[in-house]
Write a protein that holds these residues in place. Structure first.
Motif, PDB file in Angstrom:
ATOM      1  N   GLY A 111       0.857  -1.124   0.021  1.00 33.52           N
ATOM      2  CA  GLY A 111       0.010   0.092  -0.103  1.00 33.52           C
ATOM      3  C   GLY A 111       0.793   1.277  -0.058  1.00 33.52           C
ATOM      4  N   ASN A 112       1.974   1.340   0.713  1.00 35.75           N
ATOM      5  CA  ASN A 112       2.747   2.399   0.692  1.00 35.75           C
ATOM      6  C   ASN A 112       3.546   2.698  -0.433  1.00 35.75           C
ATOM      7  OD1 ASN A 112       2.041   3.116   3.529  1.00 35.75           O
ATOM      8  ND2 ASN A 112       3.823   2.151   4.523  1.00 35.75           N
ATOM      9  N   LEU A 113       3.754   1.683  -1.079  1.00 32.69           N
ATOM     10  CA  LEU A 113       4.561   1.849  -2.178  1.00 32.69           C
ATOM     11  C   LEU A 113       3.704   2.352  -3.333  1.00 32.69           C
ATOM     12  CD1 LEU A 113       6.704  -1.642  -2.570  1.00 32.69           C
ATOM     13  CD2 LEU A 113       7.489   0.692  -2.539  1.00 32.69           C
ATOM     14  N   MET A 114       2.352   1.758  -3.457  1.00 29.35           N
ATOM     15  CA  MET A 114       1.528   2.221  -4.717  1.00 29.35           C
ATOM     16  C   MET A 114       1.215   3.713  -4.138  1.00 29.35           C
ATOM     17  SD  MET A 114       0.620  -0.078  -6.708  1.00 29.35           S
ATOM     18  CE  MET A 114      -0.690   0.033  -7.381  1.00 29.35           C
ATOM     19  N   ASN A 115       0.983   4.348  -2.944  1.00 31.17           N
ATOM     20  CA  ASN A 115       0.655   5.478  -2.539  1.00 31.17           C
ATOM     21  C   ASN A 115       1.863   6.487  -2.804  1.00 31.17           C
ATOM     22  OD1 ASN A 115      -1.213   7.350  -1.465  1.00 31.17           O
ATOM     23  ND2 ASN A 115      -0.283   7.249   0.511  1.00 31.17           N
ATOM     24  N   THR A 133      -0.299 -18.572  -0.441  1.00 30.75           N
ATOM     25  CA  THR A 133      -0.745 -18.177   0.938  1.00 30.75           C
ATOM     26  C   THR A 133      -1.145 -16.805   0.845  1.00 30.75           C
ATOM     27  OG1 THR A 133       1.498 -18.016   1.770  1.00 30.75           O
ATOM     28  CG2 THR A 133       0.416 -20.224   1.567  1.00 30.75           C
ATOM     29  N   PRO A 134      -1.684 -16.201   1.861  1.00 31.06           N
ATOM     30  CA  PRO A 134      -1.758 -14.800   2.127  1.00 31.06           C
ATOM     31  C   PRO A 134      -0.512 -14.141   2.212  1.00 31.06           C
ATOM     32  CG  PRO A 134      -3.223 -16.090   3.295  1.00 31.06           C
ATOM     33  CD  PRO A 134      -2.613 -17.183   2.729  1.00 31.06           C
ATOM     34  N   THR A 135       0.289 -14.750   2.893  1.00 28.67           N
ATOM     35  CA  THR A 135       1.735 -14.321   3.182  1.00 28.67           C
ATOM     36  C   THR A 135       2.763 -14.112   1.544  1.00 28.67           C
ATOM     37  OG1 THR A 135       2.107 -14.939   5.230  1.00 28.67           O
ATOM     38  CG2 THR A 135       4.088 -14.259   4.345  1.00 28.67           C
ATOM     39  N   GLU A 136       2.464 -15.210   0.914  1.00 31.97           N
ATOM     40  CA  GLU A 136       3.112 -15.286  -0.447  1.00 31.97           C
ATOM     41  C   GLU A 136       2.434 -14.091  -1.377  1.00 31.97           C
ATOM     42  OE1 GLU A 136       4.472 -19.794  -0.283  1.00 31.97           O
ATOM     43  OE2 GLU A 136       2.489 -19.182  -1.214  1.00 31.97           O
ATOM     44  N   THR A 137       1.135 -13.936  -0.932  1.00 27.23           N
ATOM     45  CA  THR A 137       0.259 -13.161  -1.973  1.00 27.23           C
ATOM     46  C   THR A 137       0.670 -11.757  -1.714  1.00 27.23           C
ATOM     47  OG1 THR A 137      -1.585 -14.494  -2.067  1.00 27.23           O
ATOM     48  CG2 THR A 137      -2.011 -12.335  -2.646  1.00 27.23           C
ATOM     49  N   ALA A 138       0.970 -11.328  -0.004  1.00 28.35           N
ATOM     50  CA  ALA A 138       1.509 -10.089   0.321  1.00 28.35           C
ATOM     51  C   ALA A 138       2.791  -9.706  -0.323  1.00 28.35           C
ATOM     52  CB  ALA A 138       1.664  -9.995   1.555  1.00 28.35           C
ATOM     53  N   ILE A 139       3.787 -10.688  -0.517  1.00 32.91           N
ATOM     54  CA  ILE A 139       5.038 -10.442  -1.345  1.00 32.91           C
ATOM     55  C   ILE A 139       4.918 -10.112  -2.891  1.00 32.91           C
ATOM     56  CG2 ILE A 139       7.254 -11.513  -1.590  1.00 32.91           C
ATOM     57  CD1 ILE A 139       6.985 -13.166   0.800  1.00 32.91           C
ATOM     58  N   VAL A 140       3.884 -10.872  -3.348  1.00 31.70           N
ATOM     59  CA  VAL A 140       3.520 -10.575  -4.793  1.00 31.70           C
ATOM     60  C   VAL A 140       3.092  -9.268  -4.979  1.00 31.70           C
ATOM     61  CG1 VAL A 140       2.427 -11.241  -6.782  1.00 31.70           C
ATOM     62  CG2 VAL A 140       3.642 -13.124  -5.410  1.00 31.70           C
ATOM     63  N   ALA A 141       2.281  -8.887  -4.181  1.00 33.36           N
ATOM     64  CA  ALA A 141       1.548  -7.550  -4.297  1.00 33.36           C
ATOM     65  C   ALA A 141       2.771  -6.464  -3.822  1.00 33.36           C
ATOM     66  CB  ALA A 141       0.453  -7.577  -3.060  1.00 33.36           C
ATOM     67  N   SER A 142       3.601  -6.584  -2.971  1.00 31.37           N
ATOM     68  CA  SER A 142       4.426  -5.670  -2.779  1.00 31.37           C
ATOM     69  C   SER A 142       5.521  -5.566  -3.970  1.00 31.37           C
ATOM     70  CB  SER A 142       5.517  -6.059  -1.826  1.00 31.37           C
ATOM     71  OG  SER A 142       4.733  -5.836  -0.634  1.00 31.37           O
ATOM     72  N   ILE A 143       5.914  -6.499  -4.785  1.00 27.50           N
ATOM     73  CA  ILE A 143       6.650  -6.564  -6.083  1.00 27.50           C
ATOM     74  C   ILE A 143       5.894  -5.881  -6.986  1.00 27.50           C
ATOM     75  CG2 ILE A 143       7.870  -8.075  -7.864  1.00 27.50           C
ATOM     76  CD1 ILE A 143       8.200 -10.171  -5.473  1.00 27.50           C
ATOM     77  N   TYR A 144       4.572  -6.303  -6.997  1.00 28.32           N
ATOM     78  CA  TYR A 144       3.575  -5.615  -8.208  1.00 28.32           C
ATOM     79  C   TYR A 144       3.761  -4.069  -7.839  1.00 28.32           C
ATOM     80  CZ  TYR A 144      -0.724  -4.531 -10.581  1.00 28.32           C
ATOM     81  OH  TYR A 144      -1.742  -4.107 -11.210  1.00 28.32           O
ATOM     82  N   ALA A 145       3.470  -3.653  -6.816  1.00 24.11           N
ATOM     83  CA  ALA A 145       3.350  -2.179  -6.402  1.00 24.11           C
ATOM     84  C   ALA A 145       4.711  -1.684  -6.632  1.00 24.11           C
ATOM     85  CB  ALA A 145       3.022  -2.104  -5.209  1.00 24.11           C
ATOM     86  N   PHE A 146       5.891  -2.179  -6.581  1.00 26.88           N
ATOM     87  CA  PHE A 146       7.173  -1.619  -6.966  1.00 26.88           C
ATOM     88  C   PHE A 146       7.239  -1.609  -8.437  1.00 26.88           C
ATOM     89  CE2 PHE A 146      11.436  -2.178  -8.142  1.00 26.88           C
ATOM     90  CZ  PHE A 146      12.140  -1.144  -7.607  1.00 26.88           C
ATOM     91  N   VAL A 147       6.859  -2.603  -8.954  1.00 24.48           N
ATOM     92  CA  VAL A 147       7.039  -2.456 -10.532  1.00 24.48           C
ATOM     93  C   VAL A 147       6.133  -1.282 -11.021  1.00 24.48           C
ATOM     94  CG1 VAL A 147       6.679  -3.450 -12.778  1.00 24.48           C
ATOM     95  CG2 VAL A 147       7.827  -4.867 -10.686  1.00 24.48           C
ATOM     96  N   VAL A 148       4.934  -1.449 -10.702  1.00 24.65           N
ATOM     97  CA  VAL A 148       3.857  -0.525 -11.253  1.00 24.65           C
ATOM     98  C   VAL A 148       4.312   1.032 -10.964  1.00 24.65           C
ATOM     99  CG1 VAL A 148       1.519   0.733 -10.980  1.00 24.65           C
ATOM    100  CG2 VAL A 148       1.983  -1.994 -11.069  1.00 24.65           C
ATOM    101  N   GLY A 149       4.766   1.329  -9.651  1.00 23.49           N
ATOM    102  CA  GLY A 149       5.156   2.486  -9.088  1.00 23.49           C
ATOM    103  C   GLY A 149       6.307   3.020  -9.799  1.00 23.49           C
TER     104      GLY A 149
END
Length: 425
Positions: free
Chosen positions: A65-69, A235-251
């Motif tokens: 969330g912080n990366l996207m923001n 898993t939720p934890t793995e999904t959170a890591i993927v979401a962080s990588i996704y947010a970094f790439v998009v940002g």
């Protein structure tokens, strides 16, 4: 005697304004000292409460969330929301709610929503001729939608405490979250008509399409999170890591609003936020262990069931307790301390665990907008430069609207269980 000291110390800490985590720690330590229990119990029980793989997803989702923001997501979401509903009477108020619904799928926390959306919308609404108290009030109220729409930190905590799949909890909150958003938009529209608030001109289909494309990658993160968990691929934890990588790439590479030099600060801010939450979880687990050892959950359940076994009355009593507690206690601490005993009570009268968990979280979300400890009230009053009294007067229509949604969700299990049952079969 020990239990009395625990409760008196806890209530005193809240009254004098100590942070909830400090209050939990001090009151637990006072109990252990008087009971002659070694203080080494505190780190042992803290570790036991934090020793859960699922809790690791909290830092991941906060970082995402912080990366996207930091990548400029707030402005894009506000633009999309304004293109969709900004042309109606009181359009900026409706835009505020719509932006919170969209932003909720990014941040997962009400405070982040209130600060990010409020920092942009409250000054803009005041400049456009909206009263400061209304602008701040609707921002605070709509920010509570965020923790209902996935990803949601309170839902992660609930999943950890109950053993319910976090993915199912995310899905369970989606429909009530949308219901809250629509209900608040209707309320804002009626207030706008009565007080003749300004309206913005329709910007056209081209602007709507352009705004959608601009916010597409941000809004898609919610879909990525849900699909990742429901598919069983992560898993939720793995999904959170993927979401962080996704947010970094998009940002960095898509929106190009996130600079590499900003990443260390985002990491530090995310670590501080996650540490504060996890410290609270650990200390609340110590407090909760003491209550269990004193058989408080059983006493609560036995007392209520001795008065009535009527499911509808039990739901009403649980709602009243949680609404009251939400006025004075931080959401996560309240969940860790009260969720397990109230879940046992709910199951005792045949309430589905997912249904109970959903309206329990919704109760505490409403508490974020009620004095004296409504975090979102303080944030939005500060941004709007108004007093707590002013924002409290202005927010009551939205609180009543949310309570109406709460009653619907509490007494109609379909709203909580339909989506998890549909997509998990």
């Amino acid at each position: 005697m020990e239990l009395t000291l625990l409760l008196v110390t806890f209530v005193t800490g809240l009254v004098i304004g100590l942070p909830v985590a400090v209050t939990l720690g001090v009151s637990s330590m006072a109990y252990l000292l008087l009971a002659g229990i070694p203080l080494v119990t505190i780190p042992q029980k803290m570790y036991a409460g934090l020793d859960s793989f699922v809790l690791l997803c909290i830092p991941g989702f906060i970082l995402a969330g912080n990366l996207m923001n930091a990548g400029g997501i707030t402005g894009r979401i506000v633009r999309l929301a304004q293109a969709m509903v900004g042309w109606m009477r009181g359009g900026l108020g409706l835009t505020n709610v719509a932006a919170s619904m969209l932003f909720g799928g990014i941040s997962g926390t009400a405070a982040a929503d209130a600060a990010s959306v409020g920092g942009m919308m409250i000054p803009g609404m005041k400049k456009a001729g909206y009263p400061a108290d209304f602008s701040a009030a609707i921002t605070a109220a709509s920010s509570t939608v965020g923790p209902m729409i996935p990803p949601s930190v309170p839902m992660i905590i609930v999943g950890t405490l109950s053993g319910i799949s976090v993915g199912k909890m995310f899905l369970a909150g989606a429909v009530p979250g949308v219901m809250m958003g629509i209900a608040m938009m209707i309320t804002a529209w009626f207030i706008a008509r009565r007080r003749n608030f300004p309206r913005q001109p329709w910007q056209g289909w081209r602007e709507l399409w352009s705004a959608f494309l601009g916010a597409f990658w941000a809004v898609s993160m919610t879909a990525l999170i849900i699909v990742g968990m429901l598919s069983g691929f992560a898993t939720p934890t793995e999904t959170a890591i993927v979401a962080s990588i996704y947010a970094f790439v998009v940002g960095v590479f898509v929106y190009r609003g996130l600079k590499l030099r900003d990443v260390p600060k985002v990491l530090i801010d995310s670590a501080v936020s996650a540490s504060a939450i996890l410290l609270l979880v650990g200390l609340a687990n110590v407090f909760g262990w003491i209550l269990v050892s004193e058989r408080i959950p059983q006493m609560i359940s036995d007392t209520v069931l001795s008065m009535t076994t009527n499911k509808f009355l039990v739901i009403l009593l649980i709602n009243l307790v949680l609404l009251f507690v939400g006025m004075f206690m931080e959401t996560i601490a309240a969940l860790i301390i009260l969720f397990v005993p109230l879940l046992a009570l709910a199951q005792g009268v045949g309430i589905d665990p997912i249904h109970f968990a959903n309206f329990a979280v919704l109760n505490l979300m409403i508490g974020l907008t009620t004095p004296p400890v409504g975090v979102c009230l303080f944030i939005c009053a500060n941004i709007g430069r108004i007093s707590l009294v002013q924002i409290t007067r202005a927010i009551w229509p939205f609180i009543l609207t949310n309570i109406a949604v709460l009653l619907l969700v509490s007494y109609v299990p379909f709203f909580s269980t339909w989506l998890p049952n549909l997509l998990s079969n």
